[in-house]
Design a protein around this motif. Structure first.
Motif, PDB file in Angstrom:
ATOM      1  N   SER A  14       0.859  -1.314   0.081  1.00  0.00           N
ATOM      2  CA  SER A  14       0.086  -0.020  -0.212  1.00  0.00           C
ATOM      3  C   SER A  14       0.877   1.313  -0.105  1.00  0.00           C
ATOM      4  O   SER A  14       1.970   1.209   0.378  1.00  0.00           O
ATOM      5  CB  SER A  14      -0.914  -0.140   1.216  1.00  0.00           C
ATOM      6  OG  SER A  14      -0.282   0.265   2.383  1.00  0.00           O
ATOM      7  N   GLY A  19      -3.809   2.785   3.837  1.00  0.00           N
ATOM      8  CA  GLY A  19      -3.073   1.369   3.840  1.00  0.00           C
ATOM      9  C   GLY A  19      -1.738   1.559   4.826  1.00  0.00           C
ATOM     10  O   GLY A  19      -1.413   0.818   5.825  1.00  0.00           O
ATOM     11  N   VAL A  94      -1.376  -6.658   2.517  1.00  0.00           N
ATOM     12  CA  VAL A  94      -1.985  -5.284   2.281  1.00  0.00           C
ATOM     13  C   VAL A  94      -1.920  -4.635   0.945  1.00  0.00           C
ATOM     14  O   VAL A  94      -0.823  -4.303   0.585  1.00  0.00           O
ATOM     15  CB  VAL A  94      -1.836  -4.331   3.434  1.00  0.00           C
ATOM     16  CG1 VAL A  94      -2.872  -3.180   3.341  1.00  0.00           C
ATOM     17  CG2 VAL A  94      -2.313  -4.909   4.922  1.00  0.00           C
ATOM     18  N   ASN A  96      -3.520  -1.439  -1.924  1.00  0.00           N
ATOM     19  CA  ASN A  96      -4.592  -0.462  -2.274  1.00  0.00           C
ATOM     20  C   ASN A  96      -4.443  -0.094  -3.780  1.00  0.00           C
ATOM     21  O   ASN A  96      -4.862   0.979  -3.979  1.00  0.00           O
ATOM     22  CB  ASN A  96      -4.464   0.809  -1.359  1.00  0.00           C
ATOM     23  CG  ASN A  96      -3.142   1.530  -1.334  1.00  0.00           C
ATOM     24  OD1 ASN A  96      -2.299   1.114  -2.079  1.00  0.00           O
ATOM     25  ND2 ASN A  96      -3.190   2.442  -0.642  1.00  0.00           N
ATOM     26  N   VAL A 122      -6.021  -8.496   2.472  1.00  0.00           N
ATOM     27  CA  VAL A 122      -6.666  -7.190   2.495  1.00  0.00           C
ATOM     28  C   VAL A 122      -6.723  -6.227   1.257  1.00  0.00           C
ATOM     29  O   VAL A 122      -5.524  -5.755   1.130  1.00  0.00           O
ATOM     30  CB  VAL A 122      -6.359  -6.491   3.925  1.00  0.00           C
ATOM     31  CG1 VAL A 122      -7.441  -5.403   4.166  1.00  0.00           C
ATOM     32  CG2 VAL A 122      -6.420  -7.289   4.939  1.00  0.00           C
ATOM     33  N   ALA A 124      -7.456  -2.619   0.100  1.00  0.00           N
ATOM     34  CA  ALA A 124      -8.175  -1.576   0.315  1.00  0.00           C
ATOM     35  C   ALA A 124      -8.318  -0.326  -0.878  1.00  0.00           C
ATOM     36  O   ALA A 124      -7.395  -0.084  -1.356  1.00  0.00           O
ATOM     37  CB  ALA A 124      -7.348  -0.792   1.415  1.00  0.00           C
ATOM     38  N   SER A 172     -10.708   4.539   7.210  1.00  0.00           N
ATOM     39  CA  SER A 172     -10.620   3.455   6.350  1.00  0.00           C
ATOM     40  C   SER A 172      -9.302   2.642   6.937  1.00  0.00           C
ATOM     41  O   SER A 172      -9.215   1.308   6.855  1.00  0.00           O
ATOM     42  CB  SER A 172     -10.142   3.927   5.201  1.00  0.00           C
ATOM     43  OG  SER A 172     -11.531   4.423   4.514  1.00  0.00           O
ATOM     44  N   VAL A 176      -8.836  -1.507   7.848  1.00  0.00           N
ATOM     45  CA  VAL A 176      -7.787  -2.344   7.198  1.00  0.00           C
ATOM     46  C   VAL A 176      -7.275  -3.099   8.413  1.00  0.00           C
ATOM     47  O   VAL A 176      -7.151  -4.137   8.404  1.00  0.00           O
ATOM     48  CB  VAL A 176      -6.950  -1.561   6.386  1.00  0.00           C
ATOM     49  CG1 VAL A 176      -5.523  -2.487   6.102  1.00  0.00           C
ATOM     50  CG2 VAL A 176      -7.426  -0.737   5.170  1.00  0.00           C
ATOM     51  N   VAL A 198     -12.082  -3.938   1.740  1.00  0.00           N
ATOM     52  CA  VAL A 198     -12.437  -2.579   2.516  1.00  0.00           C
ATOM     53  C   VAL A 198     -12.384  -1.485   1.528  1.00  0.00           C
ATOM     54  O   VAL A 198     -11.503  -1.237   0.835  1.00  0.00           O
ATOM     55  CB  VAL A 198     -11.148  -2.400   3.442  1.00  0.00           C
ATOM     56  CG1 VAL A 198     -11.586  -1.033   4.151  1.00  0.00           C
ATOM     57  CG2 VAL A 198     -10.977  -3.495   4.463  1.00  0.00           C
TER      58      VAL A 198
END
Length: 397
Positions: A14, A19, A94, A96, A122, A124, A172, A176, A198
């Motif tokens: 991210s 993130g 993670v 994004n 995840v 995002a 947000s 996360v 997310v």
């Protein structure tokens, strides 16, 4: 004491704010966070203002503490191969990027979980993995505008305004974290990971829990009310005689003590005003009386009297004042770290506290690519392989 996420590895693709905030929190709770950045430039926030004397960004510092930085070109197939290798031993990924971008790189959930079934992944994004706006781009203030948060913020007779903090990004980021912890808890029960979606827009809409309740119950579209609460009186900021501001937010049990401190005997004698519904019905009368009474008193002595009377009240402070408050100091909210080029620098600690241990440490953010060789060696690449990748520009320092 061993931190709660000790032994968890987070592979962080991210950038910018939501993130990186999330992965910083996971890191300060004990996880090892490996931040993958573009060689040469890194996370774009490394170039954001404000800059420090030796060129580092205080913006980047705010949400990237304690991570390991790997400079890796994901546009190159050899870089993507290295990323897949890192993901094999990760617990959490993670990312994004826009929906589909990681799939096109061969780094989507299906690709990475094939080699690592326990991976918690995840994603995002602004608008989520599904829906007609899934490919739409946006930033914090765009989400504040689209979600209705901006329309709800500001004075009733003024224009809509943004929040004083990047509320869309920050909230947000917290979701996360919730997603990552949810995935890890599920894995502990089943042995398998999952893909968690997310959407920043969804998060902003969820903040309307009470506004939506009013809409659903009364078919009333809420509007901005400044510092006043639409369903409670008093709950608002007031200006004192010395120009200072204070905010009072009281319920029925606070009404009579408030009237006593302010000398509002006529309001105290009105039986209808002893219940919130009555004060809401007579909002203008009540608020005018409170404003007049408070305008004749200096702020700090009045706040002291109200606190003694157990009326919920707070001075409206600047950021500098809030961070310098003795209670803030006693809680250790402001920590710091020593950076290899910028030296000592303050930092806001992650606010979670374990009553049996020390607060999470604040560790310096990494220089771009500072951990590339170490992390790749731990993933099994030989020094010669790393040198070849560096010579080809696939990895940076």
């Amino acid at each position: 004491m061993t931190p709660p996420l000790h032994g968890i590895t987070v592979l962080d693709f991210s950038r910018v704010l939501a993130g990186p905030l999330a992965t910083q929190i996971l890191g300060e709770l004990g996880a090892t966070v490996v931040k993958v950045e573009r060689p040469g430039t890194g996370d774009e926030t490394r170039g954001f203002e404000p800059h420090l004397p030796h060129g580092e960004s205080a913006y980047f510092f705010a949400v990237n503490r304690g991570k390991r930085s790997v400079a890796l070109d994901l546009k190159d197939p050899r870089g993507r191969d290295v990323a897949r290798r890192l993901a094999r031993t990760a617990d959490v990924v993670v990312e994004n990027f826009l929906p589909g971008a990681m799939n096109r790189l061969g780094l989507g959930y299906a690709d990475l979980s094939a080699d690592n079934p326990g991976l918690v992944y995840v994603s995002a994004t602004g608008f989520g993995q599904t829906g007609p706006d899934r490919a739409r781009k946006g930033y914090d203030t765009v989400f504040q505008a689209l979600s209705g948060v901006m329309e709800m913020t500001g004075e009733a007779d003024g224009p809509p305004v943004k929040s004083g903090v990047p509320v869309a990004d920050l909230t947000s980021g917290l979701w996360v974290v919730i997603a990552a912890l949810t995935g890890l808890a599920g894995r502990a029960a089943t042995g398998r990971g999952r893909h968690l979606d997310v959407a920043m827009m969804d998060v902003q809409l969820s903040l309307h829990a009470l506004n939506a309740a009013r809409l659903f119950a009364l078919d009333e579209d809420p509007t901005r009310t400044g510092t006043e609460h639409p369903g409670r009186v008093p709950s608002a900021a007031f200006e004192a005689a010395d120009g200072g501001w204070l905010h009072i937010s009281g319920s029925d049990q606070h009404w009579m003590p408030l009237c006593a401190v302010l000398g509002l005997d006529d309001l105290a004698a009105d039986e209808e005003l002893r219940r919130n519904a009555g004060r809401v019905a007579h909002r203008e009368r009540v608020m005018d009386a409170l404003r007049t009474a408070i305008a004749g008193r200096d702020r700090d002595p009045l706040v002291k009297e109200l606190r003694t009377a157990e009326v919920p009240v707070g001075e409206v402070r600047s950021v500098r004042e809030a961070l310098a408050d003795p209670h803030t100091a006693a809680r250790g909210v402001v920590g710091g770290f020593d950076h290899p080029t910028e030296g000592a620098f303050p930092a806001l600690r992650t606010p979670l506290r374990d009553t049996a241990g020390e607060p999470p440490p604040t560790v310096a953010p990494p220089l771009l690519g500072a951990d590339t060789d170490t992390v790749l060696a731990e993933a099994g690449l030989s020094p010669a392989e790393i040198d070849d990748l560096r010579a080809a520009g696939v990895v940076g320092r």
